[in-house]
Scaffold this motif. Sequence first.
Motif, mmCIF file in Angstrom:
data_model
loop_
_atom_site.group_PDB
_atom_site.id
_atom_site.type_symbol
_atom_site.label_atom_id
_atom_site.label_comp_id
_atom_site.label_asym_id
_atom_site.label_seq_id
_atom_site.Cartn_x
_atom_site.Cartn_y
_atom_site.Cartn_z
ATOM 1 N N LEU A 26 5.138 3.903 -3.672
ATOM 2 C CA LEU A 26 6.491 3.490 -4.066
ATOM 3 C C LEU A 26 6.460 2.227 -4.915
ATOM 4 C CD1 LEU A 26 8.412 4.101 -0.699
ATOM 5 C CD2 LEU A 26 8.534 5.499 -2.760
ATOM 6 N N ARG A 49 6.677 -6.174 -6.885
ATOM 7 C CA ARG A 49 6.125 -4.925 -6.353
ATOM 8 C C ARG A 49 4.595 -4.900 -6.442
ATOM 9 N NH1 ARG A 49 8.112 -2.438 -2.982
ATOM 10 N NH2 ARG A 49 8.549 -0.306 -3.636
ATOM 11 N N GLN A 106 2.232 5.795 1.365
ATOM 12 C CA GLN A 106 3.488 5.988 0.634
ATOM 13 C C GLN A 106 4.097 4.682 0.126
ATOM 14 O OE1 GLN A 106 6.261 8.461 2.762
ATOM 15 N NE2 GLN A 106 5.051 10.299 2.395
ATOM 16 N N GLN A 107 4.014 3.615 0.898
ATOM 17 C CA GLN A 107 4.623 2.362 0.444
ATOM 18 C C GLN A 107 3.900 1.802 -0.784
ATOM 19 O OE1 GLN A 107 6.094 -0.438 3.457
ATOM 20 N NE2 GLN A 107 5.528 1.049 5.021
ATOM 21 N N ASN A 132 15.097 10.090 -4.404
ATOM 22 C CA ASN A 132 14.409 9.102 -5.246
ATOM 23 C C ASN A 132 13.055 8.700 -4.675
ATOM 24 O OD1 ASN A 132 16.588 9.296 -6.883
ATOM 25 N ND2 ASN A 132 17.089 7.111 -6.901
ATOM 26 N N GLU A 133 12.940 8.738 -3.361
ATOM 27 C CA GLU A 133 11.647 8.416 -2.754
ATOM 28 C C GLU A 133 10.601 9.477 -3.129
ATOM 29 O OE1 GLU A 133 14.738 6.168 -1.126
ATOM 30 O OE2 GLU A 133 14.610 8.352 -1.158
ATOM 31 N N ARG A 159 9.754 9.063 -6.829
ATOM 32 C CA ARG A 159 8.874 7.918 -7.064
ATOM 33 C C ARG A 159 7.413 8.318 -6.813
ATOM 34 N NH1 ARG A 159 13.483 4.570 -5.796
ATOM 35 N NH2 ARG A 159 13.418 2.700 -7.123
ATOM 36 N N MET A 160 7.192 8.939 -5.661
ATOM 37 C CA MET A 160 5.809 9.312 -5.317
ATOM 38 C C MET A 160 5.278 10.405 -6.243
ATOM 39 S SD MET A 160 5.742 8.917 -1.170
ATOM 40 C CE MET A 160 7.255 9.777 -0.784
ATOM 41 N N VAL A 194 15.197 8.667 -11.111
ATOM 42 C CA VAL A 194 15.269 7.521 -10.201
ATOM 43 C C VAL A 194 16.048 6.378 -10.841
ATOM 44 C CG1 VAL A 194 13.937 5.747 -9.005
ATOM 45 C CG2 VAL A 194 13.122 8.107 -9.014
ATOM 46 N N ALA A 205 5.149 3.122 -8.311
ATOM 47 C CA ALA A 205 6.165 3.863 -9.062
ATOM 48 C C ALA A 205 7.191 2.924 -9.687
ATOM 49 C CB ALA A 205 6.863 4.867 -8.140
ATOM 50 N N ASP A 206 7.592 1.897 -8.949
ATOM 51 C CA ASP A 206 8.569 0.947 -9.496
ATOM 52 C C ASP A 206 8.010 0.227 -10.722
ATOM 53 O OD1 ASP A 206 10.589 1.591 -7.777
ATOM 54 O OD2 ASP A 206 10.210 -0.018 -6.363
#
Length: 603
Positions: free
Chosen positions: A499, A551, A495-496, A414-415, A418-419, A369, A502-503
């Motif tokens: 994400l 985030r 999921q959000q 990348n999504e 990330r998850m 990512v 993950a960031d």
Amino acid sequence: MSTETDNKKDLLRGGQFLVKETKAENVFTPEDFTDEQKMMRDSVKEFVDREIWPKKEEFEKKNYQLTEELMRKAGEMGFLGVSVPEEYDGLGMGFVTTMLVVDYISGATGSFSTAFGAHTGIGTLPITLYGTEEQKKKYVPKLASGEWFGAYALTEPGAGSDANSGKTKAVLSEDGKYYSITGQKMWISNAGFCNLMIVFARIEDDKNITGFIVEYDPENGISLGEEEKKLGIHSSSTRQVFFNETKVPVENMLAGRGEGFKIAMNALNVGRIKLAGACLDAQRRTITEGVKYANDRVQFKTPIAQFGAIKSKLAEMATSSYAGESASYRAAKDIESRIEIRKEEGASHQEAELKGVEEFAIECSILKVAVSEDIQNCTDEGIQIFGGMGFSADAPMESAWRDARIARIYEGTNEINRMLSVGMLIKKAMKGHVDLLGPATKVADELTGIPSFETPDYSELFAEEKEMIAKLKKVFLMVAGSAVQKYGPQLEDHQQLLLASADILIEIYMAESTILRTEKNAKRFGEDSQKEQIAMAKLYLYHAVDIINSRAKEGIVSFAEGDEQRMMLMGLKRFTKYQNMPNVVELRNTIADKVIEENKYCF
């Protein structure tokens, strides 16, 4: 006891970077390359500069034959067999050297980089890692030499990220001697010139797909679609592949029945870290082309390289490149060390390599990512430095930008990655491989405790920065720990939130890797020699803190309310607060001035 043995003893498990401190002396850096690795790097660079870089324009004309010719030359040079064991005519080199070759061979064009990666990675590795002795002896020497080329046929019109949902069927013949494969695959790199494909199909109503080694033969029910019209990687052959009762001998099944999904996932783990490697030299070359142009281009009687706006871009481009190198080679060496430990414990090459990479699957996703997004930003700023000329296909930036775009999509978007990174970390915690619960509980207790008002001693290099990294880890534990507590197994439906988490995880790993590399080099080479690297480590961390703050806030307010939310937001403020805020403009100028003076990426 040697330092090497000490380092192996202290080796963390995958994901443990989050809860355990890593000492600077225990990370591997590009400055640690052996003489053999430096020779290999120089050999690859010389090949790229001689054979690929001068033909950049030709690669934009969909010259698939050129890609095939240069792949064959790479095979003659031994580059296709770097990671292949010597008993199958490869060079049998370690994971770091494999990463290094992927890094430096990928700098000139995404077309060749894709062909090389598809062949040496997902086209060859499934056989070396899962094949029987007979399969390896039959196929791997041909792949290692470049006599044959490999492809990987997994994706279907209805099966992309959900790889296990493929509809391609494999039906056993009545005499039990072969399988007939029927189905459609798409986005198959190297399809136009491959001799062999790793094909995934479902037998009867099996839950999981099965892998097969399929030799390309148009007389055996295999046909190809036209070359795809793509945004970038123009000379990378990408076609649909159609199988119509293609007969495959039963001995060409890869691993066991229903084990294809496992093969696919583990091949992708290796592919992810190597994709990060494949973006590194592209960044270096983009920066070098950008600064050369900026030094030559005069406006208002001044080279544009001297303008603050351009300096800012060059500094940020160099910083992300340096961070990507730092994290990629840190993880590559961790994987190599884990492979060596497995071998010392008696595991076969296959098992050691599989388990070594699988151990660091979280880091592989993080790197995929981070570095794929950094190369996109780098090429985008490269266009901006060139101005109007950057938009022209006659300048190198336009094709670099288009080629970079695919990196965020393949090896899992990348999504998805990330998850995956957060999901895999939580699974490791549940298995007891990474203790998240203990540290998360301590952070929760700290939120309700009285903060210390003592002024810390920051006299040592990176003392405050390393304390900041420790605090950022608390941010992740606070957010992810509370989220797991609230949602349990249903967390994957949010999921959000995943994400955002993950960031935070990504920025921690990248920032820490950059600081540890620089600290290690400052200790052995002297701080004066690392002035610009110190500036890059501080600049990267500054941005990481901002990203994590943003985030984490987004994550907290999505699931916490009332007093809990207020307490977590106060904790976030405490955990992202600098005592001594860095002078970002000064840091950028320090970095940019060095790049401008050297007229290239010079770190």
